[in-house]
Motif scaffolding. Structure first.
Motif, mmCIF file in Angstrom:
data_model
loop_
_atom_site.group_PDB
_atom_site.id
_atom_site.type_symbol
_atom_site.label_atom_id
_atom_site.label_comp_id
_atom_site.label_asym_id
_atom_site.label_seq_id
_atom_site.Cartn_x
_atom_site.Cartn_y
_atom_site.Cartn_z
ATOM 1 N N VAL A 139 0.764 -1.032 -0.004
ATOM 2 C CA VAL A 139 -0.021 0.117 0.093
ATOM 3 C C VAL A 139 0.804 1.143 -0.025
ATOM 4 N N VAL A 140 2.056 1.325 0.683
ATOM 5 C CA VAL A 140 3.042 2.152 0.608
ATOM 6 C C VAL A 140 3.577 2.578 -0.651
ATOM 7 N N GLN A 141 3.284 3.846 -1.181
ATOM 8 C CA GLN A 141 3.702 4.325 -2.503
ATOM 9 C C GLN A 141 5.194 4.770 -2.531
ATOM 10 N N ILE A 142 5.698 4.841 -1.528
ATOM 11 C CA ILE A 142 7.123 5.238 -1.365
ATOM 12 C C ILE A 142 8.083 4.462 -2.362
ATOM 13 N N PRO A 143 8.937 5.103 -3.420
ATOM 14 C CA PRO A 143 9.685 4.419 -4.325
ATOM 15 C C PRO A 143 10.723 3.324 -3.874
ATOM 16 N N TRP A 144 11.305 3.543 -2.738
ATOM 17 C CA TRP A 144 12.315 2.772 -2.168
ATOM 18 C C TRP A 144 11.632 1.535 -1.765
ATOM 19 N N VAL A 145 10.508 1.599 -1.035
ATOM 20 C CA VAL A 145 9.689 0.408 -0.249
ATOM 21 C C VAL A 145 9.109 -0.195 -1.817
ATOM 22 N N GLN A 146 8.687 0.248 -2.674
ATOM 23 C CA GLN A 146 8.302 -0.355 -3.842
ATOM 24 C C GLN A 146 9.473 -1.300 -4.574
ATOM 25 N N ALA A 147 10.519 -0.645 -4.744
ATOM 26 C CA ALA A 147 11.497 -1.263 -5.326
ATOM 27 C C ALA A 147 12.175 -2.342 -4.554
ATOM 28 N N SER A 148 12.100 -2.178 -3.151
ATOM 29 C CA SER A 148 12.843 -3.407 -2.121
ATOM 30 C C SER A 148 11.540 -4.556 -2.493
ATOM 31 N N TRP A 149 10.316 -4.379 -2.627
ATOM 32 C CA TRP A 149 9.499 -5.181 -2.482
ATOM 33 C C TRP A 149 9.361 -6.133 -3.908
ATOM 34 N N ARG A 150 9.803 -5.384 -4.947
ATOM 35 C CA ARG A 150 9.882 -6.044 -6.346
ATOM 36 C C ARG A 150 11.230 -7.014 -6.080
ATOM 37 N N THR A 151 12.238 -6.417 -5.605
ATOM 38 C CA THR A 151 13.365 -7.416 -5.339
ATOM 39 C C THR A 151 13.103 -8.672 -4.583
ATOM 40 N N LEU A 152 12.323 -8.616 -3.583
ATOM 41 C CA LEU A 152 12.002 -9.670 -2.901
ATOM 42 C C LEU A 152 10.875 -10.586 -3.892
ATOM 43 N N ARG A 153 10.459 -10.010 -4.678
ATOM 44 C CA ARG A 153 9.121 -10.764 -5.644
ATOM 45 C C ARG A 153 10.247 -11.582 -6.617
ATOM 46 N N GLY A 154 11.319 -10.890 -7.149
ATOM 47 C CA GLY A 154 12.111 -11.409 -8.096
ATOM 48 C C GLY A 154 12.834 -12.623 -7.307
ATOM 49 N N LEU A 155 13.283 -12.365 -6.220
ATOM 50 C CA LEU A 155 14.069 -13.491 -5.539
ATOM 51 C C LEU A 155 13.036 -14.770 -5.231
ATOM 52 N N SER A 156 12.054 -14.527 -4.678
ATOM 53 C CA SER A 156 10.925 -15.642 -4.404
ATOM 54 C C SER A 156 10.542 -16.210 -5.663
ATOM 55 N N GLN A 157 10.608 -15.726 -6.832
ATOM 56 C CA GLN A 157 10.313 -16.211 -8.232
ATOM 57 C C GLN A 157 11.211 -17.381 -8.783
ATOM 58 N N LEU A 158 12.706 -17.228 -8.126
ATOM 59 C CA LEU A 158 13.743 -18.247 -8.444
ATOM 60 C C LEU A 158 13.419 -19.473 -8.141
ATOM 61 N N ALA A 159 12.636 -19.975 -7.131
ATOM 62 C CA ALA A 159 12.046 -21.105 -6.368
ATOM 63 C C ALA A 159 10.902 -21.426 -7.047
ATOM 64 N N THR A 160 10.281 -21.028 -7.892
ATOM 65 C CA THR A 160 8.923 -21.399 -8.630
ATOM 66 C C THR A 160 8.975 -21.754 -10.012
ATOM 67 N N PRO A 161 8.047 -22.500 -10.696
ATOM 68 C CA PRO A 161 8.073 -22.907 -12.033
ATOM 69 C C PRO A 161 8.328 -21.679 -12.920
ATOM 70 N N THR A 162 7.885 -20.447 -12.427
ATOM 71 C CA THR A 162 8.099 -19.267 -13.368
ATOM 72 C C THR A 162 9.576 -18.611 -13.010
ATOM 73 N N ALA A 163 10.446 -19.590 -12.925
ATOM 74 C CA ALA A 163 11.966 -18.986 -12.540
ATOM 75 C C ALA A 163 12.456 -18.145 -13.619
ATOM 76 N N THR A 164 11.823 -18.134 -14.672
ATOM 77 C CA THR A 164 12.335 -17.349 -15.869
ATOM 78 C C THR A 164 12.080 -15.737 -15.755
ATOM 79 N N GLU A 165 10.936 -15.523 -15.130
ATOM 80 C CA GLU A 165 10.588 -14.337 -14.777
ATOM 81 C C GLU A 165 11.464 -13.535 -13.729
ATOM 82 N N ALA A 166 12.143 -14.294 -13.001
ATOM 83 C CA ALA A 166 13.059 -13.697 -11.790
ATOM 84 C C ALA A 166 13.892 -12.764 -12.449
ATOM 85 N N ALA A 167 14.900 -12.966 -13.439
ATOM 86 C CA ALA A 167 15.702 -12.049 -13.934
ATOM 87 C C ALA A 167 15.043 -10.793 -14.345
#
Length: 603
Positions: free
Chosen positions: A265-293
């Protein structure tokens, strides 16, 4: 999933390292029962049964059962956590583990449940075990921390962050003293707030018997949210590294990806970017790992312009993905940027990981031009982070060997040996790598006996014992696959798929990137895994594949029954150097070996 003990793969007898307290140099068990070696029935047993059924939360409640009392300190995590973090950077992993356990005892609770301020000490406690080679204990801590994040999915939505405009945050371009490696792009580090305000709701206070007021989470006023997200990134990355092909079979992988897929919900740029990085790292362990990069590329900078505290980890993983795609030059550039930024942000764990990956990749690519940059990095880190100093020194040592400067390599080896003296239990992987490099130096000079002794010392440290853990991820994954399959938590198809990857002969690129790890994996007792692999092919009625796997089983018996025969074959592959380019004494040894083993490669 109960992670296997630090013992040879799939041993048919109970390993002595399974006994609580068997590993010398480990942290003392905590009265909070948070020590993974004291109570594996909470998190470890949950992985075998409850976690694989999606009910690890109950196990965590049982694990962290100590009563909560009112606490007046508002800064979280507490001061002892940051002291322990410095001890980890100094390579004092046993002392650091004690500190993180103390931080866990003082962490915030609501009733009998922990809150997200427990995530940083749990993750870095896992990092202590990782550095000690105890991959099972490390994985338990990473999983427990990630489950804690799953149990508190909305914590990021309850913060008050400012300022909203990036121009109001400090941008420090002063990287003059951190310039050992060339940059692939301009670095613009952004300094974000270390702590953020939590929305206060004093009506949430609870009362415990006999009338003790429990401070609820809502009374916390300051949280180092960047540290929570940074350690979550470490846990996601390390978990993917430790579990390998099994990470996609874990039931928490998809829930984690779903949690990070939503936008805060917080729209602060560094919070949003941090959360996206965690999203990318979490994608490494899923069938959609190609999306992580792609996700990590979009989140590595804020607004495609500013670097921030998660940029080093994002660049490190992007570099690893480039390596997997066969692009070492691009990987080296990403690793160098990650290292410089990790040093700027004083992130010891990230800095050490980046130096290790860059050293491996530089050696595999024979980039001896990076010898002096590694030496400068080692000098810089010597007064700031011993664990990073050791990684940089070993990187310089290997490049000195590759350049043929044996006088320099001898000096670096002696200096590193002095630094690592007495650290067999706290930094076994680094000591093993030093022994491996000493073995290579001895071999290059025709000192066969010295080389054999150093090599055996290196392998002993990685094979696992009562003093050190099981330090090779591939070996750990093989045993874990057998354990999960025998417990009914992994189908035969999934288990066979994992073993097909884990028992395969290392490719040339794998040999060049991690020769010691591959050598340790080949010479670790793993006959039960090979036998089960044969049974799987036979159960499918595939006669040709069964016969092929039987041949591999017999070859593995040779490796285990005649260690030096197996080492000789593996050593030749690890060198990946044409025979005519080897020193004369080594050429003689290779020619003699080839007469005994017709399959020994000659080019």
């Amino acid at each position: 999933m109960q992670y296997p003990c630090a013992s040879p793969v799939a041993s048919e007898q109970t390993c002595r390292t399974c006994a609580p307290g068997a590993r010398r140099g480990s942290a003392r068990p905590s009265p909070d029962a948070a020590h993974p070696e004291r109570d594996r029935g909470a998190v470890a047993a949950a992985w075998r049964g409850a976690l694989w059924l999606g009910t690890l939360a109950a196990g965590l409640v049982a694990l962290f059962h100590a009563p909560a009392r009112g606490q007046t300190v508002s800064e979280l995590p507490r001061a002892e956590y940051y002291l322990a973090k410095e001890m980890l950077g100094a390579g004092r992993t046993a002392d650091a583990a004690e500190g993180f356990l103390a931080a866990l005892r003082g962490a915030r609770r609501v009733g009998d449940q922990r809150w997200v301020d427990s995530i940083p000490p749990m993750v870095l406690l896992g990092e202590c075990y990782y550095q000690q080679g105890n991959l099972a204990a490390a994985a338990e801590q990473y999983d427990a921390a990630l489950m804690l994040a799953l149990n508190n999915p909305d914590w990021i939505d309850r913060v008050e962050v400012g300022p909203e405009r990036l121009t109001e945050l400090a941008i420090d371009s002063n990287l003059r003293s951190i310039n050992w490696f060339p940059r692939s792009r301009p670095l613009r580090p952004l300094v974000v707030p270390e702590a953020i305000q939590i929305a206060i709701d004093p009506t949430g206070a609870q009362v415990a018997q006999p009338g003790i007021v429990i401070a609820p989470v809502s009374l916390v006023t300051r949280l180092d949210a960047s540290e929570v997200m940074r350690t979550l990134a470490i846990a996601l990355h390390r978990r993917w590294e430790i579990l390998g092909p099994l990470s996609r079979n874990s039931p928490i992988s998809i829930p984690l990806a779903r949690m990070f897929a939503r936008n805060p919900v917080v729209q602060i740029p560094w919070v949003q970017a941090s959360w996206r990085t965690l999203r990318g790292l979490s994608q490494l362990a899923t069938p959609t790992a190609t999306e992580a990069a792609n996700t990590l590329r979009s989140s590595a900078q804020i607004g495609n312009e500013f670097d921030y505290f998660l940029t080093p980890r994002a660049l490190l993983v992007l570099g690893e993905l480039e390596l997997a795609e066969g692009a070492p030059a691009r990987a080296i550039g990403l690793f160098q940027d990650a290292i410089l930024l990790a040093a700027y942000y004083q992130q010891h764990v990230d800095l050490a990981a980046g130096l290790q990956r860059l050293a491996d990749t530089s050696a595999a690519a024979r980039r001896v031009d990076l010898l002096q940059p590694f030496q400068r990095a080692a000098t810089w880190a010597s007064k700031r982070s011993l664990i990073s100093h050791v990684k940089a020194s070993l990187g310089a040592l290997e490049l000195a060997l590759l350049s043929g400067d044996y006088a320099l390599s001898d000096r670096l080896a002696q200096q590193t040996a002095t630094t690592l003296r007495g650290r067999e239990q706290v930094l076994p992987r680094d000591l093993a790598r030093l022994n491996w490099l000493n073995a290579r130096a001895a071999l290059a000079r025709g000192r066969t006996t010295a080389g054999r002794n150093s090599l055996n010392n290196a392998l002993q440290l990685l094979h696992g014992s009562a003093e050190t853990g099981l330090a090779v991820a591939q070996t750990f994954q093989i045993q874990l696959t057998l354990d999960l399959h025998s417990a009914g938590n992994l189908t035969m198809a999934d288990a066979e798929k994992a073993l097909d990857q884990l028992l395969a002969d290392p490719a040339p690129d794998q040999w060049r990137q991690a020769p010691l790890d591959n050598l340790a994996a080949l010479t670790t007792a793993s006959l039960p895994a090979y036998r089960r692999f044969v049974e799987m092919a036979a159960a499918r009625g595939d006669l040709d594949e069964t016969v092929r796997r039987i041949d591999r089983l017999h070859r593995q018996r040779l490796y285990e029954a005649l260690p030096m025969a197996g080492l000789l074959l593996a050593w030749r592959s690890a060198l990946s150097t044409p025979v005519p380019d080897l020193p004369p004494p080594v050429q003689t040894a290779v020619q003699a070996a080839s007469q005994q083993f017709a399959t020994l490669p000659q080019s």
